[in-house]
Design a protein around this motif. Structure first.
Motif: not given
Length: 117
Positions: A15-20, A93-94
Motif C-alpha cells: 500500500v505504501l510503496g517502496s519509495g521511503h 514516514h507519513y
C-alpha cells in the motif's frame, strides 16, 4: 574516531510503496561512503524490504507494522536502545509526527524528518 551512528525509520509495503526505503538506501549509501554506520528501523508488514536493506549491507531492525504513533515510538525506542542510540535519526514516514519525534529525542542527538508532501 567512532563512526557517526545513523538510524533511519522508514516503511515499505504494497500500500505504501517502496519509495521511503529506497530513498533511505540512497541516503544510507552516501552516509556510509562518508564513514557513517547506518541502521534501518522498519515495520515488518508485507513488502517491508528488510532483505533488500540487509543485502545492501545495512543493519535492519523490524518492528511491528501499522502501530499507532505512540506504540511505534515505543518500539523504535526499544530498537535504538538495543543498539546504543544514534547521533542522527532520519525519519521518512507519513504517519510519524512531532509527538513521535519528541519521544525519540533522548536517544538521538539530532532528528531530521524527510517530508515530500
Amino acid at each position: 574516531m567512532t563512526a557517526v551512528r545513523v538510524a533511519l525509520r522508514a516503511d515499505a509495503g504494497p500500500v505504501l510503496g517502496s519509495g521511503h526505503v529506497m530513498r533511505g538506501l540512497t541516503l544510507a549509501a552516501a552516509l556510509r561512503a562518508r564513514g557513517a554506520a547506518v541502521r534501518f528501523i522498519c515495520g515488518d508488514g508485507p513488502g517491508h524490504l528488510g532483505d533488500r536493506i540487509a543485502a545492501a549491507g545495512f543493519g535492519v531492525d523490524l518492528i511491528a507494522a501499522g502501530l499507532p504513533e505512540a506504540a511505534d515510538a515505543q518500539a523504535t525506542q526499544a530498537a535504538l536502545q538495543r543498539t546504543g542510540g544514534c547521533n542522527l535519526l532520519l525519519v521518512d514516514h507519513y504517519g510519524l509526527g512531532i509527538a513521535w519525534e519528541t519521544r525519540l529525542r533522548p536517544l538521538a542527538r539530532c532528528i531530521a524528518a524527510i517530508d515530500d508532501l
